[in-house]
Write an enzyme that holds these catalytic residues in place. Structure first.
Site, mmCIF file in Angstrom:
data_model
loop_
_atom_site.group_PDB
_atom_site.id
_atom_site.type_symbol
_atom_site.label_atom_id
_atom_site.label_comp_id
_atom_site.label_asym_id
_atom_site.label_seq_id
_atom_site.Cartn_x
_atom_site.Cartn_y
_atom_site.Cartn_z
ATOM 1 N N ASP A 99 0.779 -1.280 0.211
ATOM 2 C CA ASP A 99 -0.081 0.098 -0.038
ATOM 3 C C ASP A 99 1.127 1.270 0.024
ATOM 4 O OD1 ASP A 99 -2.540 1.495 0.520
ATOM 5 O OD2 ASP A 99 -3.144 -0.335 1.239
ATOM 6 N N ASP A 203 -3.283 4.519 -2.306
ATOM 7 C CA ASP A 203 -4.166 4.839 -1.437
ATOM 8 C C ASP A 203 -4.644 6.432 -1.873
ATOM 9 O OD1 ASP A 203 -5.660 4.380 1.186
ATOM 10 O OD2 ASP A 203 -4.798 6.460 1.478
ATOM 11 N N GLU A 257 -6.597 4.042 -6.272
ATOM 12 C CA GLU A 257 -7.824 3.894 -5.546
ATOM 13 C C GLU A 257 -8.650 5.254 -6.163
ATOM 14 O OE1 GLU A 257 -9.805 3.878 -1.383
ATOM 15 O OE2 GLU A 257 -8.174 5.083 -1.509
ATOM 16 N N HIS A 327 -10.999 -3.537 2.784
ATOM 17 C CA HIS A 327 -11.196 -3.186 4.342
ATOM 18 C C HIS A 327 -12.217 -1.945 4.607
ATOM 19 C CE1 HIS A 327 -8.526 -0.617 2.654
ATOM 20 N NE2 HIS A 327 -8.428 0.103 3.319
ATOM 21 N N ASP A 328 -12.550 -1.273 3.755
ATOM 22 C CA ASP A 328 -13.461 -0.203 3.734
ATOM 23 C C ASP A 328 -15.046 -0.318 3.538
ATOM 24 O OD1 ASP A 328 -11.092 1.502 4.372
ATOM 25 O OD2 ASP A 328 -11.028 1.815 2.061
#
Ligand code: GLC
Ligand code: CA
Length: 556
Positions: A99, A203, A257, A327-328
């Site tokens: 990440d 990210d 993202e 994870h969101d």
């Protein structure tokens, strides 16, 4: 360096390290825990891991607030552990994508400590500082909102100015207009590439360039200011620069993202000729059962399909990502199906998602059908977003709390962050200590050990699905043709390439549904490739679909 674009054939697996596997009993997942599960990952058949942040961090946002980009979080282990992990992955034919969180740092990063110390510090310009408005200069410089609630500006006593934070106030935004910042980011990428990393998931990368003058945004209760920094004025220039200084020197993948972007934007971001990002995560489909990503609304299949179909029409020179979970977001089974059909729903979703064009992502626990955790109270929520929203309601209008609870139960990020369920042992075999976050009580029924032993399990179905996909040219290159787009019960499409086709059907209904072949649909032969009911007919023809039934036929 030749770019082989290996990611087009990859099946990705996302690890959220805090919740994956704890090796030393402190209740927190860690790198040695990951090492102990590498054989499991290899057996699943995935070919690349996306590891959520494992860098040094005070964990205001679970690692998405980095205080040192070149070292490992104490709770997760050491750089030596990390090296052993990546070597172990490579030995098993698994690549590693890390990440890259560089829209912001932690406020505990050395750069920010310097930056806030005085107005003439050499690091001052690494971040976005502005004078406040109003007579006393205590009003934020503009009306932008933090994605984590409240103003995006924080007043800092030491120098009497505000700094920008599009996320929590412990996540100050870097100033990408400063060439030194851009050089630092390239250096960080190269540092990890030299250690063997195969790529980066970037990210909130679309936020890096802010409009000059930082003007007020149009009113929006959650996303105010978006129009001034989503793919901002210098976005393409800065990303291309990073490509030149770092990414182009390695046979890597970068995936950005892309929250809030449309297909046309994506084309400008990932077209191969641009030499920017390789692939994109898009989120429009995550709105098919929510407004503004957080407010639940009833799921409608035709809405989901329309969005997915549109993304499938990306030109061949662009590349998309296929995912429902990360994870969101909360878990997919309760979002798209009835829990009593857990097994069928999980397998059906795997079929309809993984046969599309793009790189599929499996989020840890999705391969065993983990689901949401019901009815947490305030003290059990760990995510800063859930806590902020809860406390905000309490502060401004307490009668809202039941509504907030309802929304959180459906959408909270905590749902995806409960510890991985490895076995029916205490704490799901995740830790021998006290887990950092509550384990979903359904672990005695939903866990890896049990599913490994059951040939009909979700886990074993995922293995078959991944194996079917791997190296399959139709799936990599084929065009996407959708049938019955208006149906709210059936997802049906075909992929075709070089005269070969696959025909994919998934029912989103818990009731029997009549299915007929599309009008005029002809074929010479059809072979059943995969199905989520054991007695699926060998021939492709009209039938009544059972609840959440799904199948794939290879057609010539
Ligand atoms: C991304 C991450 C999310 C994080 C945010 C701020 O959206 O996926 O988990 O909170 O960026 O870094
Ligand atoms: Ca640990």
């Amino acid at each position: 360096m030749e770019r082989t674009r290996w990611y087009k054939d990859a099946v990705m697996y996302q690890i959220y390290p805090r919740s994956f596997c704890d090796s030393n009993g402190d209740g927190i997942g860690d790198i040695r825990g990951i090492i102990s599960k590498l054989d499991y990952l290899q057996d699943l058949g995935i070919t690349c891991v996306w590891l959520s942040p494992c860098y040094k961090s005070p964990n205001d946002d679970n690692g998405y607030d980095i205080s040192n980009y070149r070292d490992i979080m104490d709770e997760f282990g050491t750089l030596d552990d990390w090296q052993e992990m990546i070597d172990g992955m490579h030995k098993r034919g698994i690549k590693l994508v890390m990440d890259l969180v560089v829209n912001h740092t932690s406020d505990e990063h050395a750069w920010f400590k310097q930056s806030r110390s005085s107005k003439d510090n050499p690091y001052r310009d690494y971040y976005v500082w502005r004078k406040g408005r109003g007579k006393d200069g205590k009003k934020p410089p503009n009306n932008w909102s933090s994605r984590f609630s409240g103003s995006a500006w924080e007043y800092d006593e030491t120098t009497g100015e505000f700094y920008l934070h599009l996320f929590s106030k412990k996540q100050p935004d870097l100033n990408w207009d400063n060439p030194k910042v851009r050089q630092e980011v390239a250096d960080i990428c190269n540092y990890w590439f030299e250690k063997g990393v195969d790529g980066f998931r970037c990210d909130v990368i679309i936020y890096i360039s802010k409009k000059e003058g930082l003007p007020d945004g149009k009113f929006n209760p959650i996303l105010c200011g978006d129009e001034h920094f989503v793919i901002g004025p210098h976005y393409h220039e800065y990303i291309h620069e990073l490509y030149e200084k770092s990414w182009s020197h390695y046979d890597c993948m970068t995936v950005g993202e892309g929250q809030g972007i449309k297909r046309k934007d994506a084309e400008s971001m990932v077209d191969e000729s641009r030499e920017e990002l390789d692939a994109i995560f898009t989120f429009e489909h995550q709105e098919s059962d929510a407004f503004l990503t957080v407010v639940p609304r009833p799921f409608k299949l035709s809405r989901l399909k329309k969005i997915l179909n549109n993304w499938q029409q990306l030109p061949d020179t662009c590349w998309n990502s296929l995912f429902l979970e990360n994870h969101d977001y909360s878990r997919s089974i309760p979002r798209f199906g009835k829990p009593e059909y857990r097994k069928q729903v999980a397998k059906m979703l795997a079929v309809v998602m993984q046969c599309q064009k793009g790189t599929p992502y499996v989020y840890q626990g999705q391969e065993i059908g983990m689901s949401n955790i019901e009815g947490l109270d305030r003290s059990q929520y760990k995510d800063i977003v859930s806590i902020n929203v809860y406390d905000l309601a309490k502060k401004i209008f307490p009668p809202l709390i039941p509504v907030v609870k309802w929304a959180l139960r459906k959408r909270a990020r905590d749902n995806a962050r409960t510890p991985m369920q490895w076995s029916a042992e205490p704490n799901a075999g995740f830790t021998s200590g006290e887990p950092w976050m509550m384990v979903n009580p359904n672990y005695t029924a939903v866990n890896v050990a049990e599913q490994q032993a059951d040939p009909d399990s979700i886990l074993n179905f995922y293995k078959k699905m991944i194996a079917f996909r791997k190296g399959n040219e139709i799936i990599r290159y084929g065009t996407f043709v959708e049938y019955f787009p208006k149906s709210n019960k059936i997802f049906c499409y075909e992929r075709n390439y070089n005269g070969k086709r696959i025909f994919v059907v998934g029912s989103f209904s818990d009731k029997p549904v009549a299915f007929r072949l599309p009008e005029g649909y002809t074929f010479f032969s059809a072979t059943l490739a995969l199905a989520n009911y054991p007695d699926t007919p060998a021939t492709l023809s009209a039938r009544t679909l059972r609840p959440y039934e799904a199948f794939i036929y290879e057609v010539e």
